[in-house]
Design a protein around this motif. Structure first.
Motif, PDB file in Angstrom:
ATOM      1  N   ALA A 706       0.944  -1.321  -0.026  1.00 23.96           N
ATOM      2  CA  ALA A 706       0.119  -0.057   0.061  1.00 23.96           C
ATOM      3  C   ALA A 706       0.749   1.134   0.053  1.00 23.96           C
ATOM      4  O   ALA A 706       0.537   2.187  -0.712  1.00 23.96           O
ATOM      5  CB  ALA A 706      -0.966  -0.145   1.272  1.00 23.96           C
ATOM      6  N   SER A 707       2.017   1.209   1.016  1.00 24.08           N
ATOM      7  CA  SER A 707       2.667   2.468   0.751  1.00 24.08           C
ATOM      8  C   SER A 707       3.459   2.937  -0.567  1.00 24.08           C
ATOM      9  O   SER A 707       3.489   3.848  -0.705  1.00 24.08           O
ATOM     10  CB  SER A 707       3.828   2.316   1.978  1.00 24.08           C
ATOM     11  OG  SER A 707       4.633   1.296   1.631  1.00 24.08           O
ATOM     12  N   GLN A 708       3.884   1.522  -1.246  1.00 20.04           N
ATOM     13  CA  GLN A 708       4.636   1.914  -2.551  1.00 20.04           C
ATOM     14  C   GLN A 708       3.532   2.416  -3.519  1.00 20.04           C
ATOM     15  O   GLN A 708       3.659   3.176  -4.456  1.00 20.04           O
ATOM     16  CB  GLN A 708       5.387   0.737  -3.249  1.00 20.04           C
ATOM     17  CG  GLN A 708       6.554   0.313  -2.494  1.00 20.04           C
ATOM     18  CD  GLN A 708       7.029  -1.091  -2.996  1.00 20.04           C
ATOM     19  OE1 GLN A 708       6.458  -1.764  -3.578  1.00 20.04           O
ATOM     20  NE2 GLN A 708       8.491  -0.896  -3.271  1.00 20.04           N
ATOM     21  N   PHE A 709       2.271   1.714  -3.477  1.00 20.73           N
ATOM     22  CA  PHE A 709       1.071   2.108  -4.262  1.00 20.73           C
ATOM     23  C   PHE A 709       1.019   3.475  -4.081  1.00 20.73           C
ATOM     24  O   PHE A 709       0.640   4.240  -5.149  1.00 20.73           O
ATOM     25  CB  PHE A 709      -0.102   1.136  -4.154  1.00 20.73           C
ATOM     26  CG  PHE A 709      -1.066   1.341  -4.995  1.00 20.73           C
ATOM     27  CD1 PHE A 709      -1.059   0.569  -6.089  1.00 20.73           C
ATOM     28  CD2 PHE A 709      -1.932   2.283  -5.035  1.00 20.73           C
ATOM     29  CE1 PHE A 709      -2.080   0.646  -7.247  1.00 20.73           C
ATOM     30  CE2 PHE A 709      -3.060   2.335  -5.903  1.00 20.73           C
ATOM     31  CZ  PHE A 709      -3.072   1.760  -7.140  1.00 20.73           C
ATOM     32  N   TYR A 710       0.754   3.763  -2.900  1.00 23.44           N
ATOM     33  CA  TYR A 710       0.274   5.378  -2.657  1.00 23.44           C
ATOM     34  C   TYR A 710       1.237   6.306  -3.117  1.00 23.44           C
ATOM     35  O   TYR A 710       1.147   7.269  -3.727  1.00 23.44           O
ATOM     36  CB  TYR A 710       0.067   5.539  -1.009  1.00 23.44           C
ATOM     37  CG  TYR A 710      -0.050   6.819  -0.681  1.00 23.44           C
ATOM     38  CD1 TYR A 710      -1.534   7.283  -0.706  1.00 23.44           C
ATOM     39  CD2 TYR A 710       0.772   7.990  -0.376  1.00 23.44           C
ATOM     40  CE1 TYR A 710      -1.792   8.795  -0.257  1.00 23.44           C
ATOM     41  CE2 TYR A 710       0.577   9.039   0.024  1.00 23.44           C
ATOM     42  CZ  TYR A 710      -0.774   9.499   0.034  1.00 23.44           C
ATOM     43  OH  TYR A 710      -1.311  10.654   0.369  1.00 23.44           O
ATOM     44  N   SER A 711       2.390   5.897  -2.887  1.00 20.26           N
ATOM     45  CA  SER A 711       3.800   6.931  -3.331  1.00 20.26           C
ATOM     46  C   SER A 711       4.016   7.196  -4.876  1.00 20.26           C
ATOM     47  O   SER A 711       4.328   7.908  -5.179  1.00 20.26           O
ATOM     48  CB  SER A 711       4.864   6.525  -2.778  1.00 20.26           C
ATOM     49  OG  SER A 711       5.326   5.197  -3.173  1.00 20.26           O
ATOM     50  N   GLY A 712       3.481   5.723  -5.628  1.00 19.66           N
ATOM     51  CA  GLY A 712       3.804   6.034  -6.996  1.00 19.66           C
ATOM     52  C   GLY A 712       5.007   5.786  -7.292  1.00 19.66           C
ATOM     53  O   GLY A 712       5.308   6.154  -8.725  1.00 19.66           O
ATOM     54  N   SER A 713       5.901   5.599  -6.485  1.00 22.92           N
ATOM     55  CA  SER A 713       7.374   5.567  -6.941  1.00 22.92           C
ATOM     56  C   SER A 713       7.846   4.430  -7.950  1.00 22.92           C
ATOM     57  O   SER A 713       8.790   4.469  -8.606  1.00 22.92           O
ATOM     58  CB  SER A 713       8.258   5.379  -5.678  1.00 22.92           C
ATOM     59  OG  SER A 713       7.876   4.079  -4.928  1.00 22.92           O
ATOM     60  N   GLU A 714       7.029   3.296  -8.039  1.00 26.12           N
ATOM     61  CA  GLU A 714       7.069   2.222  -8.563  1.00 26.12           C
ATOM     62  C   GLU A 714       6.177   2.137  -9.931  1.00 26.12           C
ATOM     63  O   GLU A 714       6.276   1.071 -10.537  1.00 26.12           O
ATOM     64  CB  GLU A 714       7.027   0.917  -7.817  1.00 26.12           C
ATOM     65  CG  GLU A 714       7.888   0.696  -6.813  1.00 26.12           C
ATOM     66  CD  GLU A 714       9.584   0.640  -7.231  1.00 26.12           C
ATOM     67  OE1 GLU A 714       9.445  -0.094  -8.322  1.00 26.12           O
ATOM     68  OE2 GLU A 714      10.241   1.098  -6.825  1.00 26.12           O
ATOM     69  N   ARG A 715       5.757   3.092 -10.452  1.00 28.76           N
ATOM     70  CA  ARG A 715       4.803   3.105 -11.472  1.00 28.76           C
ATOM     71  C   ARG A 715       5.485   3.225 -12.715  1.00 28.76           C
ATOM     72  O   ARG A 715       6.392   3.604 -12.882  1.00 28.76           O
ATOM     73  CB  ARG A 715       3.854   4.479 -11.547  1.00 28.76           C
ATOM     74  CG  ARG A 715       2.768   4.557 -10.444  1.00 28.76           C
ATOM     75  CD  ARG A 715       1.620   5.495 -10.463  1.00 28.76           C
ATOM     76  NE  ARG A 715       0.934   5.188 -11.835  1.00 28.76           N
ATOM     77  CZ  ARG A 715      -0.105   6.045 -11.894  1.00 28.76           C
ATOM     78  NH1 ARG A 715      -0.174   6.811 -11.191  1.00 28.76           N
ATOM     79  NH2 ARG A 715      -0.716   5.917 -13.050  1.00 28.76           N
ATOM     80  N   TRP A 716       4.744   2.085 -13.570  1.00 27.37           N
ATOM     81  CA  TRP A 716       5.446   2.110 -15.006  1.00 27.37           C
ATOM     82  C   TRP A 716       4.370   2.892 -15.945  1.00 27.37           C
ATOM     83  O   TRP A 716       3.394   3.271 -15.851  1.00 27.37           O
ATOM     84  CB  TRP A 716       5.317   0.663 -15.367  1.00 27.37           C
ATOM     85  CG  TRP A 716       6.479  -0.145 -14.417  1.00 27.37           C
ATOM     86  CD1 TRP A 716       7.573   0.359 -13.783  1.00 27.37           C
ATOM     87  CD2 TRP A 716       6.562  -1.454 -14.371  1.00 27.37           C
ATOM     88  NE1 TRP A 716       8.072  -0.657 -13.171  1.00 27.37           N
ATOM     89  CE2 TRP A 716       7.437  -1.884 -13.267  1.00 27.37           C
ATOM     90  CE3 TRP A 716       5.475  -2.627 -14.638  1.00 27.37           C
ATOM     91  CZ2 TRP A 716       7.621  -3.097 -12.770  1.00 27.37           C
ATOM     92  CZ3 TRP A 716       5.765  -3.841 -14.108  1.00 27.37           C
ATOM     93  CH2 TRP A 716       6.761  -4.025 -13.298  1.00 27.37           C
ATOM     94  N   GLN A 717       4.934   3.069 -17.403  1.00 31.12           N
ATOM     95  CA  GLN A 717       3.970   3.360 -18.362  1.00 31.12           C
ATOM     96  C   GLN A 717       4.307   2.466 -19.740  1.00 31.12           C
ATOM     97  O   GLN A 717       5.518   1.937 -19.834  1.00 31.12           O
ATOM     98  CB  GLN A 717       4.268   4.588 -18.475  1.00 31.12           C
ATOM     99  CG  GLN A 717       5.821   5.084 -19.202  1.00 31.12           C
ATOM    100  CD  GLN A 717       5.935   6.725 -19.255  1.00 31.12           C
ATOM    101  OE1 GLN A 717       5.248   7.511 -18.584  1.00 31.12           O
ATOM    102  NE2 GLN A 717       7.052   6.996 -19.925  1.00 31.12           N
ATOM    103  N   VAL A 718       3.359   2.334 -20.580  1.00 30.56           N
ATOM    104  CA  VAL A 718       3.587   1.653 -21.789  1.00 30.56           C
ATOM    105  C   VAL A 718       4.071   2.480 -22.614  1.00 30.56           C
ATOM    106  O   VAL A 718       3.821   3.527 -22.917  1.00 30.56           O
ATOM    107  CB  VAL A 718       2.359   0.904 -22.229  1.00 30.56           C
ATOM    108  CG1 VAL A 718       2.390   0.438 -23.612  1.00 30.56           C
ATOM    109  CG2 VAL A 718       1.602   0.197 -21.295  1.00 30.56           C
TER     110      VAL A 718
END
Length: 976
Positions: A706-718
């Motif tokens: 939940a913490s990583q999801f909230y921070s968005g630090s691990e988000r990717w993009q196509v």
């Protein structure tokens, strides 16, 4: 003298404006004919639909849908008409016996007197109008009814209320429809009753004294009480609606489900408002005895005030003073619920995420050997080579191939499976020399044959290496029915099987004719059928043409997607049907999905946007029953016979409750999975549109913290397609193995960039081979966050900026030639990433792409060579050890040291003269449609151009290829 009276002079009387009896008869006849014509037009649409469903043997779909619509229309239309009509009648019955003598009532008297003779007709007209509108609106909810009455449990409960997901997917939509219908009936009844009370003096605006009679007060209070009671029900349902409510949240777009403020403010607020609304409704009903509106009006005001304070102000206070100071901690439990539900709803909860370094410690020799076994790298790009198929295998101008071909698997002569690029030679009426009704709809009725080329190889001159070709077709696919009556490009209707013969194909100068022997169309021998289709297609010639006779059938709705959509209107259809030779028939394979928008806590996605990429066009777009969804399953595999048009639906996901629900609603339409033949199973694959939806969700939902999801630090993009700027890179099919696999499997692959960066963030592949026990397993290789491994855009930029590569591209672009880049394939290789991109040249003399070069990069090394093997040798600096004989190549001829090298000018000039002569011969053969001579001329042209390039390179001392060793250059020159 007779009395003439005072009326003036006598004379013949002239009747003005009165039509004669004959005119009246003509007008009446015309009116009757007009009504009959309109009725027949309506009947024709119904009748042709019935005939079509009967021809495909799915009449139960037609009848179930029809009777459900009729039932919904009748029941809710009558309920609405009865509710409004009853309240109008009751208001009229409760009118005061005498109206007050006032200017207001005197004005209304005129309206009362004018309406009095027509009261019954006005009542019937008003109730009929509202009934028709309500019935038509309710008929559109047939899916909601069928899902509610046939709903199957999911076996999964939501984390907030503990209700099965089926309550949200099947029950809640039906309850909301009933609630909205109740509100509409109550509001319309209230307006109609108030109008009647006012018209007959029960309600007064300007008259002194009481504003309403006790009868009017009681009647309207009950209606207000019903409205408030329905509002109480709405508050109660809104509690459950919070679980499927979408909203903005910084952690993700399209957030669905409860957050902290919902669970701790909105949920208790809705419960409190429910009880307040119930009390307020009781107060309205109590006016039947108290005959005063004082208490209910006070109660209603308190309810409105409570809605503002409890339902609006209190949640805002909680959000600003409890949540915002420590939002991450407060929202963490709800983020976890959203992550879990979303991963389950999109079937990505079993995705295997593993770390991948992006750098290899293997030796060059090990890497070179691994490159041969890790993947069967597809050099034939189905998105580029369609013009090659069109030019080399079109044969006649009235045939065509799709702009984007398909990738499938077939077994070669050695018994080994190979990736194959396939396309059907479909009919194209725009290519007919002489266009007329007979040619368009009777003579040119079908395409002919499949064309297939090896995906991993090309012929020596850069053209596809066809394993199935020509007309009639010949090759490795065996004997099958080659005629294509149903296809992606076949959109016009055809009339077949009757007196008029069809053009089958041309052999030499002889036209071969054919008469359709299938039963996929609708019989036109019946005059009624002909008349109905003449109206439906707005073509009178269908009614009287002599080309239609005994045995004639009309074929329409001929594209695979529209046929599957028609027989299963509850499915969402994948945008890319593909053909396969199954047994002795060509079958279109169509993937279909079941979806819902009501899965609690699962974030929503928009199918039209998520499935769009660089290759999507109108023909390849998904056909969605609902565009916004938060649950999807590839539950059905469908086939459409290219000859007969027969449609079969197979249950693929045997656990999907949505499919089970529709199978209960339409029994017998979906065959069990066990009915799928082994030959058909060989060609089924993981669908692209589902993969696109899953990869879009995995840009955010690959994390479970939940913490990583909230921070968005691990988000990717196509990433964008390097060769189609502004469009997402499409996923690619190829046979390969991931690091944890022992052998290659047919896979669907894609890459990710870290959000806002162009380096590589992750590589994703799904096992697309339906025969594998591992089918559908998603594997993700996650690179370190600080990775410097190049992504697709950076690799393409490196290619474009390399000086030596740029010089060679300039040579390839000499004259009017154009460069076309193929699919940039990514393959995990021994800890690193291998990129391969075929490069095609479209020359002025050929006007179709020929594979000329292959770009390869691994780490910081890049090669641009004539063949894949040469490029791999150059990148890794070693030879793979295979001899020319093992590669299927001819060894280079030994040179005579005593023979002086030819002069550059004389050799080049001679070769260019030969090329010009071959080009002119080819153009002449093309104009005469002499295909044998044309093929020979193309071979001569390729040979001359190759000799010219070899002579130029030999004289100029181009040493780029020599770095990779002489063993690969002989192959490059041969293929060039």
């Amino acid at each position: 003298m007779p009395d003439r009276g005072s009326g003036g002079p006598t004379g013949p009387r002239i009747s003005v404006g009165r039509p004669s009896r004959r005119a009246k008869t003509l007008l009446m006849t015309a009116g009757v004919l007009a009504v009959l014509a309109m009725l027949f037009v309506m009947f024709a649409g119904f009748w042709t639909d019935w005939l079509w469903y009967r021809s495909v043997r799915y009449t139960t779909v037609f009848t179930t849908t029809l009777w459900t619509r009729i039932g919904m229309f009748a029941v809710f239309g009558l309920l609405m008409a009865a509710a409004v009509g009853f309240n109008i009648w009751l208001a009229h019955r409760l009118r005061p016996p005498l109206s007050a003598m006032s200017l207001e009532q005197q004005s209304l008297d005129r309206y009362r007197m004018s309406i009095a003779p027509y009261k019954k007709w006005v009542l019937l007209g008003v109730t009929a109008l509202v009934g028709l509108i309500a019935g038509a609106s309710a008929a559109g909810q047939w899916r909601t009814w069928l899902m509610w009455v046939n709903g199957v449990p999911f076996g999964t409960t939501d984390p907030q209320f503990g209700k099965d997901v089926s309550f949200y997917a099947f029950d809640l939509p039906w309850y909301r429809f009933l609630l909205s219908f109740g509100f509409a009936a109550t509001v319309l009844s209230l307006l109609a009753a108030a109008l009647v009370h006012y018209l007959y003096g029960g309600l007064r605006v300007t008259t002194p004294g009481a504003r309403a009679t006790s009868q009017a007060t009681g009647h309207l209070s009950v209606l207000f009480g019903i409205f408030v009671a329905l509002k109480a029900v709405a508050y109660w349902l809104d509690r459950y609606g919070l679980a499927v409510k979408s909203g903005d949240f910084k952690a993700t777009e399209n957030w669905t489900g409860l957050r902290f403020v919902d669970a701790n403010a909105y949920l208790p607020a809705k419960t409190i408002l429910f009880f307040i609304a119930v009390i307020c409704a009781v107060l309205f009903f109590a006016t039947l005895w108290r005959r005063t509106w004082q208490l209910p009006v006070i109660g209603f005001g308190l309810m409105v005030l409570s809605a503002i304070l409890i339902g609006g102000l209190y949640p805002a206070i909680v959000q600003n003073f409890q949540v915002k100071p420590n939002e991450q901690a407060k929202e963490a439990p709800y983020i976890e619920k959203n992550i879990k539900a979303t991963r389950e709803a999109y079937d990505i909860d079993d995705a295997k995420v593993s770390n991948y370094s992006g750098e290899s410690e293997a030796s060059n020799e090990e890497l070179r050997q691994a490159a041969n076994t890790t993947a069967s790298i597809r050099l034939l790009d189905p998105n580029v080579v369609s013009p090659s198929y069109q030019q080399l295998q079109q044969v006649r101008s009235y045939y065509q191939f799709p702009a984007t071909l398909d990738v499938d698997r077939y077994t070669n002569e050695d018994g080994e499976e190979q990736d194959t690029v396939v396309g059907l030679r479909e009919i194209n009426i725009n290519g007919i020399t002489e266009r007329n009704w007979i040619n368009d709809h009777f003579k040119y009725t079908h395409g002919f044959g499949m064309v297939a080329g090896k995906g991993t190889e090309v012929a020596s001159n850069g053209v596809p290496d066809f394993v199935e070709k020509d007309l009639p077709p010949e090759g490795e696919l065996g004997e099958y029915e080659p005629r294509v009556y149903y296809g992606e490009k076949t959109t016009q209707y055809s009339i077949v099987g009757g007196p008029q013969k069809e053009l089958d194909y041309i052999s030499g100068n002889e036209e071969k004719t054919y008469s359709y022997k299938g039963d996929g169309g609708v019989n036109l021998s019946n005059p009624l059928n002909r008349a109905a289709y003449a109206v439906t297609f707005n073509e009178p010639q269908i009614l009287y043409s002599g080309a239609i006779g005994e045995g004639s059938q009309i074929l329409y709705n001929r594209t695979p997607k529209e046929r599957v959509e028609a027989v299963a209107p509850w499915l969402t259809i994948d945008g890319d049907p593909y053909p396969a030779v199954v047994g002795d028939r060509i079958q279109w394979i169509v993937d279909a999905y079941t979806t819902t928008n009501q899965y609690p806590y699962s974030s929503r996605t928009t199918l039209g946007e998520t499935t769009a990429d660089a290759l999507t066009d109108g023909q390849r777009s998904v056909i969605a029953q609902q565009n916004r969804v938060n649950y999807i399953r590839n539950s059905v595999k469908a086939t459409v016979d290219a000859y007969s048009g027969e449609v079969k639906l197979y249950q693929w996901d045997t656990k999907d409750p949505v499919l089970k629900t529709w199978m209960k609603a339409f029994p017998g339409t979906v065959e069990p999975r066990s009915e799928i033949s082994d030959e058909l199973m060989d060609h089924l694959r993981y669908p692209q549109d589902l993969f696109k939806v899953q990869r879009e969700l995995l840009t955010r939902y690959h994390v479970t913290s939940a913490s990583q999801f909230y921070s968005g630090s691990e988000r990717w993009q196509v990433p964008d397609d390097p060769t189609h700027k502004g469009n997402a890179v499409p996923p690619y099919y190829l046979s390969m193995k991931m690091p944890d696999q022992e052998e290659q499997t047919f896979s669907l692959t894609t890459t990710f960039n870290p959000s806002g960066r162009e380096t590589l963030g992750a590589f994703m592949a799904v096992n697309a081979d339906t025969r594998s026990d591992d089918y559908g397993t998603i594997r993700i290789l996650k690179l370190p966050s600080n990775t410097t491994v190049s992504g697709p855009q950076q690799v393409q930029s490196r290619f474009n900026s390399d000086t030596e590569i740029a010089n060679e591209i300039n040579i390839l672009q000499r004259g009017d030639s154009e460069i076309e880049y193929g699919n940039l394939l990514t393959v995990p290789l021994e800890g690193g990433l291998l990129y391969v991109e075929p490069v095609y040249v479209r020359g002025a003399g050929t006007n179709y792409p020929l594979l000329r070069k292959v770009l390869v990069t691994y780490g910081e090394k890049t090669a641009f060579e004539n063949t894949l093997d040469e490029a791999l040798d150059a990148v890794f600096g070693v030879d793979d050890g295979a001899s020319e004989e093992e590669r299927g190549e001819e060894p280079p001829a030994e040179e005579d040291a005593t023979t002086p090298p030819p002069s550059e000018d004389s050799t080049v000039q001679e070769a260019l003269r030969d090329a010009q002569e071959a080009f002119e011969a080819g153009q002449k053969a093309l104009s005469e449609q002499d295909w044998q001579a044309y093929g020979q001329a193309q071979e001569d042209l390729e040979d001359a151009l190759r000799r010219a390039e070899d002579a130029e390179q030999a004289a100029g001392g181009d040493g780029k290829n020599s770095d990779a060793g002489d063993n690969g250059n002989s192959k490059g020159r041969k293929e060039e």
